[in-house]
Motif scaffolding. Structure first.
Motif, PDB file in Angstrom:
ATOM      1  N   LYS A 283       0.829  -1.195   0.000  1.00 61.31           N
ATOM      2  CA  LYS A 283       0.000   0.000   0.000  1.00 61.31           C
ATOM      3  C   LYS A 283       0.876   1.262   0.000  1.00 61.31           C
ATOM      4  O   LYS A 283       0.637   2.199  -0.750  1.00 61.31           O
ATOM      5  CB  LYS A 283      -0.936  -0.001   1.211  1.00 61.31           C
TER       6      LYS A 283
ATOM      7  N   HIS B  95       3.872   1.619  -1.105  1.00 57.49           N
ATOM      8  CA  HIS B  95       4.659   1.769  -2.337  1.00 57.49           C
ATOM      9  C   HIS B  95       3.810   1.652  -3.605  1.00 57.49           C
ATOM     10  O   HIS B  95       4.348   1.711  -4.716  1.00 57.49           O
ATOM     11  CB  HIS B  95       5.809   0.757  -2.359  1.00 57.49           C
ATOM     12  N   GLY B  96       2.506   1.475  -3.418  1.00 55.86           N
ATOM     13  CA  GLY B  96       1.611   1.430  -4.567  1.00 55.86           C
ATOM     14  C   GLY B  96       1.849   0.248  -5.500  1.00 55.86           C
ATOM     15  O   GLY B  96       1.728   0.389  -6.705  1.00 55.86           O
TER      16      GLY B  96
ATOM     17  N   GLU C 204       1.178  -4.089  -6.333  1.00 60.77           N
ATOM     18  CA  GLU C 204       0.257  -5.204  -6.130  1.00 60.77           C
ATOM     19  C   GLU C 204       0.932  -6.518  -6.488  1.00 60.77           C
ATOM     20  O   GLU C 204       1.876  -6.531  -7.292  1.00 60.77           O
ATOM     21  CB  GLU C 204      -0.982  -5.029  -7.015  1.00 60.77           C
TER      22      GLU C 204
END
Length: 71
Positions: free
Chosen positions: A64, A66-67, A69
């Motif tokens: 979250k 570091h954006g 997935e």
């Protein structure tokens, strides 16, 4: 029979044999609390008590922050 069901059987046996010792009773209570949280799927509670749940919480926070997935 699920793994949680089997743990419940062992927990009940442990209660019968060890609950008179205060130190063992504390361990039994912690065990019961974790099983209850697993059944409720209370991942906030488990995320501070069970190794794999703690690791998942750390990884989710990192992703979250570091954006990123998982693919």
């Amino acid at each position: 029979m699920s793994a949680a069901d089997l743990q419940e059987i062992y927990l009940n046996l442990a209660k019968q044999h060890y609950s008179s010792d205060p130190q063992k009773a504390a361990v039994i209570q912690a065990w019961e609390d974790v099983l209850d949280a697993l059944r409720r799927q209370d991942f906030d509670y488990l995320g501070t008590r069970i190794d794999h749940a703690i690791k998942k919480r750390l990884i989710d926070a990192y992703m979250k922050r570091h954006g990123v997935e998982l693919e």
